[in-house]
Design a protein around this motif. Structure first.
Motif, PDB file in Angstrom:
ATOM      1  N   ASP A 255     -40.973  39.266  -2.216  1.00  0.00           N
ATOM      2  CA  ASP A 255     -41.081  37.922  -2.786  1.00  0.00           C
ATOM      3  C   ASP A 255     -40.928  36.852  -1.708  1.00  0.00           C
ATOM      4  O   ASP A 255     -41.609  35.817  -1.747  1.00  0.00           O
ATOM      5  CB  ASP A 255     -40.018  37.722  -3.866  1.00  0.00           C
ATOM      6  N   ILE A 256     -40.035  37.085  -0.753  1.00  0.00           N
ATOM      7  CA  ILE A 256     -39.847  36.130   0.341  1.00  0.00           C
ATOM      8  C   ILE A 256     -41.105  36.074   1.203  1.00  0.00           C
ATOM      9  O   ILE A 256     -41.550  34.999   1.614  1.00  0.00           O
ATOM     10  CB  ILE A 256     -38.605  36.513   1.171  1.00  0.00           C
ATOM     11  N   ILE A 257     -41.693  37.221   1.478  1.00  0.00           N
ATOM     12  CA  ILE A 257     -42.941  37.251   2.250  1.00  0.00           C
ATOM     13  C   ILE A 257     -44.040  36.497   1.516  1.00  0.00           C
ATOM     14  O   ILE A 257     -44.771  35.689   2.114  1.00  0.00           O
ATOM     15  CB  ILE A 257     -43.370  38.706   2.518  1.00  0.00           C
ATOM     16  N   ARG A 258     -44.168  36.722   0.220  1.00  0.00           N
ATOM     17  CA  ARG A 258     -45.204  36.014  -0.543  1.00  0.00           C
ATOM     18  C   ARG A 258     -44.956  34.511  -0.584  1.00  0.00           C
ATOM     19  O   ARG A 258     -45.903  33.712  -0.627  1.00  0.00           O
ATOM     20  CB  ARG A 258     -45.269  36.578  -1.964  1.00  0.00           C
ATOM     21  N   ASP A 259     -43.700  34.110  -0.560  1.00  0.00           N
ATOM     22  CA  ASP A 259     -43.368  32.684  -0.577  1.00  0.00           C
ATOM     23  C   ASP A 259     -43.660  32.031   0.780  1.00  0.00           C
ATOM     24  O   ASP A 259     -44.270  30.959   0.845  1.00  0.00           O
ATOM     25  CB  ASP A 259     -41.900  32.503  -0.951  1.00  0.00           C
ATOM     26  N   ILE A 260     -43.261  32.676   1.870  1.00  0.00           N
ATOM     27  CA  ILE A 260     -43.436  32.103   3.207  1.00  0.00           C
ATOM     28  C   ILE A 260     -44.869  32.245   3.708  1.00  0.00           C
ATOM     29  O   ILE A 260     -45.376  31.401   4.435  1.00  0.00           O
ATOM     30  CB  ILE A 260     -42.437  32.764   4.182  1.00  0.00           C
ATOM     31  N   LYS A 261     -45.534  33.351   3.346  1.00  0.00           N
ATOM     32  CA  LYS A 261     -46.902  33.639   3.790  1.00  0.00           C
ATOM     33  C   LYS A 261     -47.000  33.698   5.315  1.00  0.00           C
ATOM     34  O   LYS A 261     -47.787  32.977   5.955  1.00  0.00           O
ATOM     35  CB  LYS A 261     -47.891  32.612   3.236  1.00  0.00           C
ATOM     36  N   PRO A 262     -46.238  34.583   5.940  1.00  0.00           N
ATOM     37  CA  PRO A 262     -46.277  34.652   7.404  1.00  0.00           C
ATOM     38  C   PRO A 262     -47.571  35.251   7.924  1.00  0.00           C
ATOM     39  O   PRO A 262     -48.224  36.056   7.256  1.00  0.00           O
ATOM     40  CB  PRO A 262     -45.089  35.560   7.733  1.00  0.00           C
ATOM     41  N   ASP A 263     -47.934  34.860   9.131  1.00  0.00           N
ATOM     42  CA  ASP A 263     -49.031  35.485   9.860  1.00  0.00           C
ATOM     43  C   ASP A 263     -48.525  36.685  10.653  1.00  0.00           C
ATOM     44  O   ASP A 263     -49.292  37.591  10.977  1.00  0.00           O
ATOM     45  CB  ASP A 263     -49.667  34.480  10.828  1.00  0.00           C
ATOM     46  N   VAL A 264     -47.243  36.652  10.984  1.00  0.00           N
ATOM     47  CA  VAL A 264     -46.621  37.679  11.802  1.00  0.00           C
ATOM     48  C   VAL A 264     -45.257  38.011  11.221  1.00  0.00           C
ATOM     49  O   VAL A 264     -44.501  37.113  10.841  1.00  0.00           O
ATOM     50  CB  VAL A 264     -46.454  37.200  13.265  1.00  0.00           C
ATOM     51  N   ILE A 265     -44.934  39.303  11.161  1.00  0.00           N
ATOM     52  CA  ILE A 265     -43.590  39.767  10.829  1.00  0.00           C
ATOM     53  C   ILE A 265     -43.041  40.510  12.041  1.00  0.00           C
ATOM     54  O   ILE A 265     -43.728  41.340  12.638  1.00  0.00           O
ATOM     55  CB  ILE A 265     -43.594  40.688   9.598  1.00  0.00           C
ATOM     56  N   ILE A 266     -41.801  40.195  12.404  1.00  0.00           N
ATOM     57  CA  ILE A 266     -41.101  40.890  13.476  1.00  0.00           C
ATOM     58  C   ILE A 266     -39.837  41.492  12.884  1.00  0.00           C
ATOM     59  O   ILE A 266     -39.055  40.790  12.243  1.00  0.00           O
ATOM     60  CB  ILE A 266     -40.749  39.943  14.640  1.00  0.00           C
ATOM     61  N   THR A 267     -39.625  42.781  13.097  1.00  0.00           N
ATOM     62  CA  THR A 267     -38.455  43.444  12.526  1.00  0.00           C
ATOM     63  C   THR A 267     -37.956  44.528  13.467  1.00  0.00           C
ATOM     64  O   THR A 267     -38.412  44.643  14.607  1.00  0.00           O
ATOM     65  CB  THR A 267     -38.776  43.990  11.118  1.00  0.00           C
ATOM     66  N   HIS A 268     -36.998  45.327  12.991  1.00  0.00           N
ATOM     67  CA  HIS A 268     -36.452  46.427  13.779  1.00  0.00           C
ATOM     68  C   HIS A 268     -37.455  47.574  13.884  1.00  0.00           C
ATOM     69  O   HIS A 268     -38.200  47.836  12.939  1.00  0.00           O
ATOM     70  CB  HIS A 268     -35.189  46.984  13.108  1.00  0.00           C
ATOM     71  N   PRO A 269     -37.440  48.300  14.997  1.00  0.00           N
ATOM     72  CA  PRO A 269     -38.205  49.552  15.048  1.00  0.00           C
ATOM     73  C   PRO A 269     -37.541  50.621  14.180  1.00  0.00           C
ATOM     74  O   PRO A 269     -36.461  50.419  13.626  1.00  0.00           O
ATOM     75  CB  PRO A 269     -38.171  49.925  16.527  1.00  0.00           C
ATOM     76  N   GLU A 270     -38.193  51.751  14.080  1.00  0.00           N
ATOM     77  CA  GLU A 270     -37.761  52.783  13.139  1.00  0.00           C
ATOM     78  C   GLU A 270     -36.414  53.400  13.477  1.00  0.00           C
ATOM     79  O   GLU A 270     -35.599  53.669  12.591  1.00  0.00           O
ATOM     80  CB  GLU A 270     -38.819  53.889  13.091  1.00  0.00           C
ATOM     81  N   HIS A 271     -36.167  53.632  14.752  1.00  0.00           N
ATOM     82  CA  HIS A 271     -34.971  54.373  15.155  1.00  0.00           C
ATOM     83  C   HIS A 271     -33.888  53.431  15.653  1.00  0.00           C
ATOM     84  O   HIS A 271     -34.168  52.462  16.360  1.00  0.00           O
ATOM     85  CB  HIS A 271     -35.321  55.393  16.235  1.00  0.00           C
ATOM     86  N   SER A 272     -32.649  53.744  15.303  1.00  0.00           N
ATOM     87  CA  SER A 272     -31.526  52.912  15.711  1.00  0.00           C
ATOM     88  C   SER A 272     -30.244  53.716  15.609  1.00  0.00           C
ATOM     89  O   SER A 272     -30.147  54.655  14.805  1.00  0.00           O
ATOM     90  CB  SER A 272     -31.425  51.662  14.827  1.00  0.00           C
TER      91      SER A 272
END
Length: 243
Positions: free
Chosen positions: A98-115
């Motif tokens: 819902d936050i993504i649909r509200d902001i409508k980003p062109d780019v998402i940056i997040t954590h990689p898979e392993h941590s």
């Protein structure tokens, strides 16, 4: 920003300070160019202070996150999930959808898979599921579907297993100084929680500058492209202003 379309960047981190530390220089560079950035933290990261209670530190982290985001030219969003207890399920993934649909980003940056951190691993899966859900028109929510074309993973000291720096982003010295000032909003930056964050991330920025630009760059940040997806840039390519 003449002739350049305004872009929207959304970072998704497990805790307040995660993406500020690992993607803050990139955020500052692109907000300075007139783009918009939003820093979503799924928890405050409230259980990491040696003396404050979780409740006291949560309030402090929220204030610190807001001030850091302001100095980076971004907006801070901190959800109410608990540090070290971040769940991974459809409920939270749809909330982030819902936050993504509200902001409508062109780019998402997040954590990689392993941590080494469980919350970071869950945040990765939440972000990737939310990105998927947000794009599906048949998943009916309050806002219409939105497809974010590019997803990247940032370089965080707790997420280095299998991390590969595919993209180097040059960071001009004024942006680096802005980043350091912004991150000083967090008590943890200068060792307030018992780990030398400032030393690590300042040194990393200089190292990546050497590797990314040789004598021509002083500082740089890196991003990783998801494995198995369409790789818009070959390893080592520079990230263009428009992301």
């Amino acid at each position: 920003m003449t002739g350049t379309r305004e872009m929207r960047i959304l970072t998704i981190g497990a805790h307040a300070a995660d993406q500020e530390l690992s993607a803050g220089m990139i955020i500052a560079k692109y907000t300075a160019a007139g783009h918009k950035a939003f820093i979503l933290s799924l928890t405050p990261g409230e259980k990491g202070h040696p003396t404050l209670s979780a409740e006291e530190y949560a309030e402090q982290k929220r204030r610190e996150a807001a001030e850091c985001a302001r100095k980076l030219g971004a907006e801070s969003i901190v959800l109410n999930y608990k540090d070290a207890e971040l769940p991974y399920n459809d409920e939270i993934s749809l909330e982030v959808c819902d936050i993504i649909r509200d902001i409508k980003p062109d780019v998402i940056i997040t954590h990689p898979e392993h941590s080494i951190h469980r919350d970071h691993r869950h945040a990765h899966k939440i972000a990737m599921d939310a990105h998927f859900f947000a794009a599906l028109k048949r998943i009916e929510r309050a806002k219409p579907a939105h497809w974010t074309r590019r997803v990247y993973f940032s370089e965080n000291w707790e997420d280095m297993e299998d991390y590969e720096p595919d993209i180097y982003v040059e960071i001009p010295e004024p942006i680096f100084e802005q980043y350091c000032d912004a991150l000083s909003s967090f008590a943890l930056w200068n060792g307030g929680t018992g780990w030398p964050y400032a030393d690590y991330y300042k040194s990393l920025a200089r190292l990546r500058g050497c590797l990314g630009g040789g004598l021509n760059w002083k500082y740089a940040a890196t991003l990783m492209v998801p494995k198995g997806g369409l790789r818009q840039y070959a390893a080592g390519d520079r990230l263009p202003l428009e992301l």
